[in-house]
Design a protein around this motif. Structure first.
Motif, PDB file in Angstrom:
ATOM      1  N   ARG A  90       0.842  -1.203   0.000  1.00 54.91           N
ATOM      2  CA  ARG A  90       0.000   0.000   0.000  1.00 54.91           C
ATOM      3  C   ARG A  90       0.881   1.259   0.000  1.00 54.91           C
ATOM      4  NH1 ARG A  90      -1.909  -3.543   3.167  1.00 54.91           N
ATOM      5  NH2 ARG A  90      -1.057  -2.660   5.092  1.00 54.91           N
ATOM      6  N   PRO A  91       0.326   2.412  -0.430  1.00 55.40           N
ATOM      7  CA  PRO A  91       1.158   3.622  -0.602  1.00 55.40           C
ATOM      8  C   PRO A  91       1.798   4.089   0.708  1.00 55.40           C
ATOM      9  CG  PRO A  91      -0.979   3.886  -1.668  1.00 55.40           C
ATOM     10  CD  PRO A  91      -1.037   2.615  -0.878  1.00 55.40           C
ATOM     11  N   THR A  92       2.984   4.655   0.602  1.00 55.83           N
ATOM     12  CA  THR A  92       3.675   5.208   1.781  1.00 55.83           C
ATOM     13  C   THR A  92       3.681   6.740   1.735  1.00 55.83           C
ATOM     14  OG1 THR A  92       5.760   5.030   0.567  1.00 55.83           O
ATOM     15  CG2 THR A  92       5.200   3.188   2.009  1.00 55.83           C
ATOM     16  N   PHE A  93       2.944   7.322   0.763  1.00 61.41           N
ATOM     17  CA  PHE A  93       3.004   8.781   0.584  1.00 61.41           C
ATOM     18  C   PHE A  93       2.714   9.547   1.879  1.00 61.41           C
ATOM     19  CE2 PHE A  93       3.698   8.481  -3.780  1.00 61.41           C
ATOM     20  CZ  PHE A  93       2.722   7.758  -4.445  1.00 61.41           C
ATOM     21  N   ASP A  94       1.781   9.016   2.706  1.00 61.07           N
ATOM     22  CA  ASP A  94       1.337   9.807   3.875  1.00 61.07           C
ATOM     23  C   ASP A  94       2.285   9.721   5.052  1.00 61.07           C
ATOM     24  OD1 ASP A  94      -2.136   8.983   3.160  1.00 61.07           O
ATOM     25  OD2 ASP A  94      -0.734  10.442   2.307  1.00 61.07           O
ATOM     26  N   VAL A  95       3.309   8.870   4.942  1.00 60.09           N
ATOM     27  CA  VAL A  95       4.269   8.776   6.060  1.00 60.09           C
ATOM     28  C   VAL A  95       5.206   9.979   6.007  1.00 60.09           C
ATOM     29  CG1 VAL A  95       6.197   7.461   7.017  1.00 60.09           C
ATOM     30  CG2 VAL A  95       4.173   6.268   6.119  1.00 60.09           C
ATOM     31  N   LYS A  96       5.299  10.688   7.115  1.00 59.09           N
ATOM     32  CA  LYS A  96       6.099  11.923   7.124  1.00 59.09           C
ATOM     33  C   LYS A  96       7.599  11.622   7.016  1.00 59.09           C
ATOM     34  CE  LYS A  96       4.335  13.319  10.984  1.00 59.09           C
ATOM     35  NZ  LYS A  96       3.345  12.235  10.895  1.00 59.09           N
ATOM     36  N   ALA A  97       8.313  12.481   6.328  1.00 63.23           N
ATOM     37  CA  ALA A  97       9.786  12.483   6.338  1.00 63.23           C
ATOM     38  C   ALA A  97      10.189  13.933   6.172  1.00 63.23           C
ATOM     39  CB  ALA A  97      10.327  11.636   5.188  1.00 63.23           C
ATOM     40  N   HIS A  98      11.419  14.235   6.578  1.00 65.90           N
ATOM     41  CA  HIS A  98      11.837  15.637   6.468  1.00 65.90           C
ATOM     42  C   HIS A  98      12.565  15.852   5.145  1.00 65.90           C
ATOM     43  CE1 HIS A  98      12.856  19.614   7.671  1.00 65.90           C
ATOM     44  NE2 HIS A  98      14.139  19.382   7.384  1.00 65.90           N
ATOM     45  N   VAL A  99      11.887  16.544   4.202  1.00 66.60           N
ATOM     46  CA  VAL A  99      12.414  16.703   2.844  1.00 66.60           C
ATOM     47  C   VAL A  99      12.899  18.129   2.625  1.00 66.60           C
ATOM     48  CG1 VAL A  99      11.883  16.511   0.385  1.00 66.60           C
ATOM     49  CG2 VAL A  99      10.778  14.973   2.019  1.00 66.60           C
ATOM     50  N   GLU A 100      14.098  18.269   2.080  1.00 61.57           N
ATOM     51  CA  GLU A 100      14.606  19.601   1.708  1.00 61.57           C
ATOM     52  C   GLU A 100      14.828  19.656   0.213  1.00 61.57           C
ATOM     53  OE1 GLU A 100      17.175  20.253   5.713  1.00 61.57           O
ATOM     54  OE2 GLU A 100      18.063  21.035   3.850  1.00 61.57           O
ATOM     55  N   ARG A 101      14.422  20.773  -0.403  1.00 58.83           N
ATOM     56  CA  ARG A 101      14.650  20.961  -1.833  1.00 58.83           C
ATOM     57  C   ARG A 101      15.487  22.202  -2.054  1.00 58.83           C
ATOM     58  NH1 ARG A 101      10.979  17.690  -4.373  1.00 58.83           N
ATOM     59  NH2 ARG A 101       9.248  16.950  -3.076  1.00 58.83           N
ATOM     60  N   ASP A 102      16.245  22.230  -3.182  1.00 56.59           N
ATOM     61  CA  ASP A 102      16.981  23.466  -3.493  1.00 56.59           C
ATOM     62  C   ASP A 102      16.087  24.381  -4.326  1.00 56.59           C
ATOM     63  OD1 ASP A 102      19.007  21.926  -6.150  1.00 56.59           O
ATOM     64  OD2 ASP A 102      16.911  22.569  -6.102  1.00 56.59           O
ATOM     65  N   GLU A 103      16.650  25.488  -4.739  1.00 56.37           N
ATOM     66  CA  GLU A 103      15.824  26.508  -5.407  1.00 56.37           C
ATOM     67  C   GLU A 103      15.228  25.959  -6.714  1.00 56.37           C
ATOM     68  OE1 GLU A 103      19.761  26.349  -6.872  1.00 56.37           O
ATOM     69  OE2 GLU A 103      19.038  26.633  -4.810  1.00 56.37           O
ATOM     70  N   LYS A 104      15.834  24.891  -7.260  1.00 51.26           N
ATOM     71  CA  LYS A 104      15.292  24.337  -8.519  1.00 51.26           C
ATOM     72  C   LYS A 104      14.290  23.218  -8.247  1.00 51.26           C
ATOM     73  CE  LYS A 104      19.485  25.348 -11.197  1.00 51.26           C
ATOM     74  NZ  LYS A 104      20.794  24.730 -11.536  1.00 51.26           N
ATOM     75  N   GLY A 105      14.064  22.923  -6.941  1.00 55.14           N
ATOM     76  CA  GLY A 105      13.112  21.858  -6.616  1.00 55.14           C
ATOM     77  C   GLY A 105      13.755  20.497  -6.511  1.00 55.14           C
ATOM     78  N   ASN A 106      15.107  20.431  -6.697  1.00 54.43           N
ATOM     79  CA  ASN A 106      15.800  19.145  -6.535  1.00 54.43           C
ATOM     80  C   ASN A 106      15.715  18.679  -5.084  1.00 54.43           C
ATOM     81  OD1 ASN A 106      16.810  19.082  -9.250  1.00 54.43           O
ATOM     82  ND2 ASN A 106      18.333  20.630  -8.652  1.00 54.43           N
TER      83      ASN A 106
END
Ligand SMILES: OC[C@@H]1[C@@H](O)[C@H](O)[C@@H](O)c2[nH]c(CCc3ccccc3)c[n+]21
Length: 486
Positions: A90-106
């Motif tokens: 089943r999907p794991t999308f709703d599990v929180k994680a700490h995500v950082e992106r750069d100015e280009k969205g990487n």
């Protein structure tokens, strides 16, 4: 005298989708590859064989038997897999994680704290996790080495629905590696597996042959790989997400493990058929073949601008080698030549006169020696041969293939290549993707009806070499083609 170091590892590699299924209860029906090979249109047009993975060699249940055979053949290492779809149906999308992106969205960072692991445990199939632990522990319990690779092609259907992507396009279907969320979901999967299984793992690999996934998925629709959606733009997008997914999984594993983390890559030897195109072919190697690992080792590549968050994410390199790609100049263009390498005649001969496998792949051991020397010079990393083998149901050439490629490894090591081991593809016959059971890569023949295993003669050659960690003098002739073709 071809004597390998006493700690040189001999063994084999396996992957979940190709080996696990075969007996009732072992099926994993909700992955992209499952729906792809069961699709009646794909079967009707011959894109896939019609053979089904649920009729495979049943390693999920028979792993003790295969480990017994591997041990009897003198093997001391296995590179194994773990199916993302088994653990997370089943999907794991709703599990929180700490995500950082750069100015280009990487995606430059994904932290998966223990609180996220707890969340993942609530939706994971923990019985499947327990069974993987039993499989790995059975091999480790024999005092052996185990390398775990996290991703070897199938994706959960909730992340990739290949038939919908091909019919409706990636904007209206779960698009797999074309979906930017895949990077974060893969990092969560990596953290979860490292957290739970690191005690049984001697070395980690994030993925097997990402280059085959994006090349065959998006630029070779006749190759029989999902989603068979022809788009060079999609190929680029998948490549970039796979590069980021590797780097974020590398970091996620390191959160919970102090073992080495590498990547297993589909190498070949781009081989100039004439002296005066060496420079062009070297440029092709750099641009095409080396760029993915360049990106996650140097932090930049011929086609990828510098990124600190990608740099230094390869502790060791898994080298999969089968054959070359020969190049010649035609009407002023340097092009891959049909009739050589992977485009030889099935069960026949290449234009070089060399024999080809049942798959039509030219036997060309020199390419492995040249490749290993080039990789050693470029990256100066520890390496393992993580796949090398031949589709050869009659076992006509496998002993020749084995001895000639081991000699190539030996020669490269003499030149300074830091190769730690040789893992054959593979111990047993298995499910060869779009070709099903038509291509037999096993040292051991498997009757897919009875699941009984039978040693092919080449298994005995492997045993002689692996037990003594050398090519005994009385077997050296096997690399000599004249002996072979009379
Ligand atoms: O074709 C034999 C093996 C597969 O069974 C493995 O799953 C895969 O890792 C693997 N890669 C290659 C070389 C690259 C390639 C991939 C697919 C088709 C043709 C060549 C050969 N093999």
């Amino acid at each position: 005298m071809y004597k390998f170091p006493k700690d040189f590892l001999f063994g084999y590699s396996w992957s979940g989708f190709q080996f696990e299924m075969g007996l009732p209860g072992s099926e994993v029906p909700n992955s992209d590859w499952w729906v792809w090979v069961h699709d009646i249109e794909n079967i009707a047009v011959g894109l896939v064989s019609g053979d089904l993975p649920e009729n495979g060699p049943a390693y999920w249940d028979l792993y003790k038997k295969d480990h017994d055979i591997a041990e009897s053949l003198g093997m001391d290492a296995i590179r194994g897999g773990i199916e993302w779809t088994r653990l997370f149906p089943r999907p794991t999308f709703d599990v929180k994680a700490h995500v950082e992106r750069d100015e280009k969205g990487n995606v430059v960072s994904v932290e998966v704290p223990e609180s996220s692991i707890r969340e993942l445990e609530k939706i994971a199939d923990m019985k499947a996790l327990e069974h993987y632990r039993e499989i790995y522990a059975d091999w480790k319990g024999r005092g052996k080495t185990f390398i775990l690779n996290l991703y070897h092609w199938p994706l959960p259907l909730w992340l990739h629905d290949p038939l919908k992507v091909r019919k409706l396009g990636p904007d209206r279907a779960p698009a797999g590696w074309l979906d930017d969320r895949s990077v974060v979901e893969f990092a969560k999967f990596a953290a979860f597996v490292a957290y739970h299984l690191d005690d049984l793992v001697d070395g980690w690999s994030t993925m097997n042959e990402p280059n085959v996934v994006y090349q065959n998925g998006y630029t070779r629709p006749a190759g029989g790989f999902p989603p068979g959606y022809l788009s060079f733009e999609a190929e680029r997008k998948a490549k970039m997400n796979l590069i980021q997914a590797h780097a974020r999984a590398y970091d996620a594993i390191k959160e919970y493990s102090d073992k080495e983390v590498g990547i297993i890559y589909a190498y070949t030897w781009p081989d100039p058929l004439r002296e005066d195109i060496e420079d062009e072919v070297r440029a092709i190697r750099e641009r095409e073949l080396y760029s993915f690992v360049d990106a996650v080792h140097f932090g930049k590549a011929a086609d990828i601008e510098e990124r600190e968050d990608l740099k230094g994410r390869v502790d060791w390199l898994g080298v999969n080698y089968y054959s070359r790609i020969a190049f010649d100049r035609v009407n002023g263009h340097v092009l891959p030549m049909p009739g050589y390498g992977f485009s030889g005649e099935r069960g026949g001969h290449a234009r070089s006169g060399r024999p080809c496998s049942d798959f039509g792949w030219e036997i060309y051991p020199e390419g492995l020696e040249k490749l290993l020397r080039d990789l050693a010079k470029r990256y100066n990393l520890p390496m393992m041969i993580t796949e090398n083998g031949i589709a050869d149901a009659a076992d006509r050439y496998r002993s020749h293939y084995l001895v000639s490629h081991l000699k190539a490894v030996y020669e490269a090591m003499k030149e300074g290549a830091d190769v730690r081991g040789y893992l054959h593809w593979s111990l047993t016959d298995n499910y060869e993707w779009a070709q099903g059971f038509r291509m037999r890569f096993g040292l051991v023949y498997v009757d897919m009806e009875t699941k009984k295993r039978y040693l092919r003669p080449s298994a005995l050659v492997f045993r002689e070499i692996a037990t003594g960690k050398e090519i005994p003098e009385e077997l050296e002739h096997l690399s000599n083609l004249d002996f072979l073709v009379g």
